[in-house]
Design a protein around this motif. Sequence first.
Motif, PDB file in Angstrom:
ATOM      1  N   ALA A 222      75.821  42.548  74.483  1.00 48.75           N
ATOM      2  CA  ALA A 222      76.082  43.281  75.725  1.00 48.75           C
ATOM      3  C   ALA A 222      76.723  42.370  76.766  1.00 48.75           C
ATOM      4  CB  ALA A 222      74.780  43.874  76.262  1.00 48.75           C
ATOM      5  N   LYS A 223      76.206  41.164  76.883  1.00 51.12           N
ATOM      6  CA  LYS A 223      76.748  40.224  77.865  1.00 51.12           C
ATOM      7  C   LYS A 223      78.137  39.747  77.459  1.00 51.12           C
ATOM      8  CE  LYS A 223      72.147  38.705  79.285  1.00 51.12           C
ATOM      9  NZ  LYS A 223      71.160  37.589  79.294  1.00 51.12           N
ATOM     10  N   LEU A 224      78.355  39.571  76.161  1.00 51.12           N
ATOM     11  CA  LEU A 224      79.665  39.128  75.682  1.00 51.12           C
ATOM     12  C   LEU A 224      80.751  40.143  76.020  1.00 51.12           C
ATOM     13  CD1 LEU A 224      81.465  37.211  73.991  1.00 51.12           C
ATOM     14  CD2 LEU A 224      80.844  38.593  71.990  1.00 51.12           C
ATOM     15  N   ILE A 225      80.499  41.417  75.730  1.00 47.84           N
ATOM     16  CA  ILE A 225      81.525  42.437  75.959  1.00 47.84           C
ATOM     17  C   ILE A 225      81.856  42.540  77.444  1.00 47.84           C
ATOM     18  CG2 ILE A 225      82.181  44.841  75.598  1.00 47.84           C
ATOM     19  CD1 ILE A 225      81.777  43.188  73.025  1.00 47.84           C
ATOM     20  N   ALA A 226      80.856  42.413  78.304  1.00 41.05           N
ATOM     21  CA  ALA A 226      81.113  42.450  79.745  1.00 41.05           C
ATOM     22  C   ALA A 226      82.024  41.300  80.166  1.00 41.05           C
ATOM     23  CB  ALA A 226      79.796  42.397  80.515  1.00 41.05           C
ATOM     24  N   LYS A 227      81.838  40.142  79.566  1.00 44.55           N
ATOM     25  CA  LYS A 227      82.712  39.004  79.871  1.00 44.55           C
ATOM     26  C   LYS A 227      84.136  39.270  79.395  1.00 44.55           C
ATOM     27  CE  LYS A 227      79.287  35.273  80.129  1.00 44.55           C
ATOM     28  NZ  LYS A 227      78.091  36.101  80.289  1.00 44.55           N
ATOM     29  N   TRP A 228      84.278  39.919  78.234  1.00 41.92           N
ATOM     30  CA  TRP A 228      85.622  40.310  77.786  1.00 41.92           C
ATOM     31  C   TRP A 228      86.300  41.177  78.839  1.00 41.92           C
ATOM     32  CZ3 TRP A 228      85.007  42.478  72.099  1.00 41.92           C
ATOM     33  CH2 TRP A 228      84.650  41.430  71.235  1.00 41.92           C
ATOM     34  N   MET A 229      85.544  42.156  79.339  1.00 38.03           N
ATOM     35  CA  MET A 229      86.118  43.113  80.287  1.00 38.03           C
ATOM     36  C   MET A 229      86.615  42.410  81.542  1.00 38.03           C
ATOM     37  SD  MET A 229      85.655  45.825  78.450  1.00 38.03           S
ATOM     38  CE  MET A 229      85.872  47.304  79.434  1.00 38.03           C
ATOM     39  N   GLY A 230      85.910  41.364  81.947  1.00 31.88           N
ATOM     40  CA  GLY A 230      86.292  40.636  83.144  1.00 31.88           C
ATOM     41  C   GLY A 230      87.588  39.863  83.010  1.00 31.88           C
ATOM     42  N   LEU A 231      88.055  39.684  81.784  1.00 33.32           N
ATOM     43  CA  LEU A 231      89.324  38.989  81.555  1.00 33.32           C
ATOM     44  C   LEU A 231      90.422  39.933  81.079  1.00 33.32           C
ATOM     45  CD1 LEU A 231      88.044  35.726  79.826  1.00 33.32           C
ATOM     46  CD2 LEU A 231      88.880  35.982  82.165  1.00 33.32           C
ATOM     47  N   GLY A 232      90.107  41.224  80.973  1.00 34.79           N
ATOM     48  CA  GLY A 232      91.102  42.157  80.453  1.00 34.79           C
ATOM     49  C   GLY A 232      91.393  41.925  78.985  1.00 34.79           C
ATOM     50  N   PHE A 233      90.386  41.484  78.239  1.00 39.01           N
ATOM     51  CA  PHE A 233      90.557  41.120  76.836  1.00 39.01           C
ATOM     52  C   PHE A 233      90.291  42.317  75.933  1.00 39.01           C
ATOM     53  CE2 PHE A 233      88.543  39.568  72.854  1.00 39.01           C
ATOM     54  CZ  PHE A 233      89.611  38.850  72.332  1.00 39.01           C
ATOM     55  N   VAL A 234      91.210  42.567  75.017  1.00 37.75           N
ATOM     56  CA  VAL A 234      91.060  43.627  74.021  1.00 37.75           C
ATOM     57  C   VAL A 234      90.993  42.954  72.652  1.00 37.75           C
ATOM     58  CG1 VAL A 234      91.983  45.781  73.105  1.00 37.75           C
ATOM     59  CG2 VAL A 234      92.449  45.143  75.481  1.00 37.75           C
ATOM     60  N   HIS A 235      89.828  43.009  72.024  1.00 38.15           N
ATOM     61  CA  HIS A 235      89.645  42.328  70.739  1.00 38.15           C
ATOM     62  C   HIS A 235      90.537  42.927  69.661  1.00 38.15           C
ATOM     63  CE1 HIS A 235      87.706  41.308  66.895  1.00 38.15           C
ATOM     64  NE2 HIS A 235      87.237  40.236  67.507  1.00 38.15           N
ATOM     65  N   GLN A 280      86.632  51.264  75.237  1.00 42.05           N
ATOM     66  CA  GLN A 280      85.713  51.684  74.179  1.00 42.05           C
ATOM     67  C   GLN A 280      84.894  50.523  73.618  1.00 42.05           C
ATOM     68  OE1 GLN A 280      85.148  54.944  73.300  1.00 42.05           O
ATOM     69  NE2 GLN A 280      86.440  55.243  75.110  1.00 42.05           N
ATOM     70  N   GLN A 281      85.150  49.320  74.095  1.00 39.02           N
ATOM     71  CA  GLN A 281      84.559  48.147  73.450  1.00 39.02           C
ATOM     72  C   GLN A 281      83.035  48.108  73.570  1.00 39.02           C
ATOM     73  OE1 GLN A 281      87.913  44.741  73.290  1.00 39.02           O
ATOM     74  NE2 GLN A 281      87.250  45.209  75.367  1.00 39.02           N
ATOM     75  N   SER A 282      82.501  48.506  74.708  1.00 33.73           N
ATOM     76  CA  SER A 282      81.041  48.505  74.831  1.00 33.73           C
ATOM     77  C   SER A 282      80.429  49.584  73.942  1.00 33.73           C
ATOM     78  CB  SER A 282      80.620  48.701  76.290  1.00 33.73           C
ATOM     79  OG  SER A 282      81.051  49.961  76.783  1.00 33.73           O
ATOM     80  N   ASN A 283      81.085  50.740  73.840  1.00 30.65           N
ATOM     81  CA  ASN A 283      80.575  51.802  72.967  1.00 30.65           C
ATOM     82  C   ASN A 283      80.574  51.360  71.507  1.00 30.65           C
ATOM     83  OD1 ASN A 283      80.291  53.534  75.163  1.00 30.65           O
ATOM     84  ND2 ASN A 283      82.343  54.391  74.922  1.00 30.65           N
ATOM     85  N   ILE A 284      81.650  50.707  71.091  1.00 29.07           N
ATOM     86  CA  ILE A 284      81.749  50.258  69.702  1.00 29.07           C
ATOM     87  C   ILE A 284      80.736  49.154  69.422  1.00 29.07           C
ATOM     88  CG2 ILE A 284      83.230  48.985  68.106  1.00 29.07           C
ATOM     89  CD1 ILE A 284      83.790  51.967  68.194  1.00 29.07           C
ATOM     90  N   ALA A 285      80.536  48.270  70.385  1.00 31.55           N
ATOM     91  CA  ALA A 285      79.513  47.236  70.197  1.00 31.55           C
ATOM     92  C   ALA A 285      78.150  47.882  69.977  1.00 31.55           C
ATOM     93  CB  ALA A 285      79.480  46.299  71.400  1.00 31.55           C
ATOM     94  N   GLY A 286      77.845  48.918  70.756  1.00 34.20           N
ATOM     95  CA  GLY A 286      76.590  49.635  70.562  1.00 34.20           C
ATOM     96  C   GLY A 286      76.509  50.280  69.193  1.00 34.20           C
ATOM     97  N   LEU A 318      67.841  49.160  71.157  1.00 35.50           N
ATOM     98  CA  LEU A 318      69.255  49.542  71.208  1.00 35.50           C
ATOM     99  C   LEU A 318      69.578  50.281  72.501  1.00 35.50           C
ATOM    100  CD1 LEU A 318      71.992  49.670  69.748  1.00 35.50           C
ATOM    101  CD2 LEU A 318      71.229  51.813  68.699  1.00 35.50           C
ATOM    102  N   ASN A 319      68.650  51.098  72.959  1.00 34.94           N
ATOM    103  CA  ASN A 319      68.877  51.861  74.189  1.00 34.94           C
ATOM    104  C   ASN A 319      68.902  50.984  75.435  1.00 34.94           C
ATOM    105  OD1 ASN A 319      69.105  54.275  72.825  1.00 34.94           O
ATOM    106  ND2 ASN A 319      66.968  54.875  73.131  1.00 34.94           N
ATOM    107  N   SER A 320      68.502  49.721  75.289  1.00 38.36           N
ATOM    108  CA  SER A 320      68.583  48.795  76.425  1.00 38.36           C
ATOM    109  C   SER A 320      69.989  48.238  76.598  1.00 38.36           C
ATOM    110  CB  SER A 320      67.596  47.635  76.234  1.00 38.36           C
ATOM    111  OG  SER A 320      68.030  46.754  75.190  1.00 38.36           O
ATOM    112  N   PHE A 321      70.840  48.424  75.598  1.00 36.01           N
ATOM    113  CA  PHE A 321      72.189  47.849  75.630  1.00 36.01           C
ATOM    114  C   PHE A 321      72.987  48.281  76.861  1.00 36.01           C
ATOM    115  CE2 PHE A 321      76.713  48.021  74.791  1.00 36.01           C
ATOM    116  CZ  PHE A 321      77.000  46.788  74.229  1.00 36.01           C
ATOM    117  N   PRO A 322      73.075  49.593  77.183  1.00 31.91           N
ATOM    118  CA  PRO A 322      73.905  49.983  78.333  1.00 31.91           C
ATOM    119  C   PRO A 322      73.483  49.328  79.642  1.00 31.91           C
ATOM    120  CG  PRO A 322      73.383  51.899  76.983  1.00 31.91           C
ATOM    121  CD  PRO A 322      72.532  50.773  76.479  1.00 31.91           C
ATOM    122  N   ALA A 323      72.184  49.224  79.877  1.00 32.45           N
ATOM    123  CA  ALA A 323      71.718  48.633  81.135  1.00 32.45           C
ATOM    124  C   ALA A 323      72.047  47.143  81.199  1.00 32.45           C
ATOM    125  CB  ALA A 323      70.214  48.854  81.288  1.00 32.45           C
ATOM    126  N   ILE A 324      71.902  46.441  80.073  1.00 33.65           N
ATOM    127  CA  ILE A 324      72.229  45.010  80.050  1.00 33.65           C
ATOM    128  C   ILE A 324      73.724  44.823  80.267  1.00 33.65           C
ATOM    129  CG2 ILE A 324      72.222  42.910  78.657  1.00 33.65           C
ATOM    130  CD1 ILE A 324      69.794  44.084  77.157  1.00 33.65           C
TER     131      ILE A 324
END
Length: 473
Positions: A222-235, A280-286, A318-324
């Motif tokens: 969860a923390k990794l994907i948020a960091k991606w978003m902060g750089l405009g990174f698309v895996h 969609q990256q956070s959804n796919i990570a979930g 797993l349901n804690s992922f969105p909040a994190i």
Amino acid sequence: MDIMTQFDNSYARLPERFFSKVDPTPVPTPEIILFNTKLAAQLGVSEWSERPDILAGNTVPTGADPLAQVYAAHQFGGWVPRLGDGRAILLGEVVTDQGRFDIQLKGAGRTPYSRSGDGRNWLGPVLREYIVSEFMAAMNVPTTRALAATATGARVQRERAYPGGVVTRVAASHIRVGTFQYFTAQGDTSAVKLLIDHVRERHFPQAADTLGVYESIVAAQAKLIAKWMGLGFVHGVMNTDNMAISGETIDYGPCAFIDSYASNACFSSIDHQGRYAFDQQSNIAGWNLAQLGSCFVPLLSEELGGQEAAVESLTDVLNSFPAIFQAEWRSVFGAKLGITSPDETDLELAQELLDLMQTQHADFTNVFAGLSTGTARDEFTDPSAFDLWFEKWQARVTLDDDARAAMNAANPKIIPRTHQLEQAIQAAIEGDFAPAQRLARVLSDPMHLSPDDIDLTRPPLTHEIVPNTFCGT
């Protein structure tokens, strides 16, 4: 001369069904193009700077125990029961003051998992992975690292013949969601238990039990994907075999960074439905973590006294992922705006700026970098709309030393822009490595830019835009 690197190969001590022992296949004339001196010193392999034969796989250093790992995957949602390292060979592990690290050669020849592939890599993906992963490391995003990019002197046949290359990759480990999936599909609960124990000891020693390991993995992703978003990174290819259990970014294939901001940015040439688009990256990570959770069910059922209790506990985690993810996103974008203690209302402020950037096709990186230098306004076709937002931001932020420090740390002055990477790769194909070496040098310190490198902050002109990226394997 023999190289006495201190290897300690814990993965090779797992049962043989976890891997296949295989040596790299030698290449004709290896030549080092890029070498990471600082990382080499941390790993205790500085002498490899003079050993292209090791970095290309022609010589296996003493203490190494080369192997290819087996795993499965959901690829674009479709199940593939057996994959594995088809062109990557793990030399072994070294232990440093900062932890245990894999050293892997990517592009080092065929393995039992190569299927119809040649086990090789061409120079383009090698240079891209080196440059992008080292930029991510410089931005404090968890990532695999690049020790070296080495030309092989051989040609690799794809849609045409390209110069071959090997990237020497360093990682906390190469254990993937797909590793767990492979053994779960085999009904091999004992292997899953061994993996969980291995992962807990290696990555999450703070985890008290099996459920704690899963909690740690979910939080890290969860923390990794948020960091991606902060750089405009698309895996670009978030299959379950491209998600590292350690929480590191891995497998840079068709990745790209957003220039003109679009929330649904999708660059991969094979992602026709936008499954792995930016938003969609956070959804796919979930989704990937749900697949991992299913691998924990049999073992956790034994520990908790039944499948129902296991599923309920895993679902709660797993349901804690969105909040994190949301909390980390707020922290990441708060820092980008100079807000050291962001609250819920700051989410709206950040989102309002993103919406404005999308409407006016403003450059993601240059807008955020320009907030502290006074140049952000120049990125908008209708500056008056930005001015209204800017007034709200000024009312919220006090640009003191702490705020400026947060912004400077969160907003790179330069990113690996796809058109510049492609230009460097094209030059390398022709034998000119200077553009790639320049990008690697500048992007390893993206917060500081000399006047000679200001041109690298420029977004692509219309004719320079690269709309699609490729895995390039």
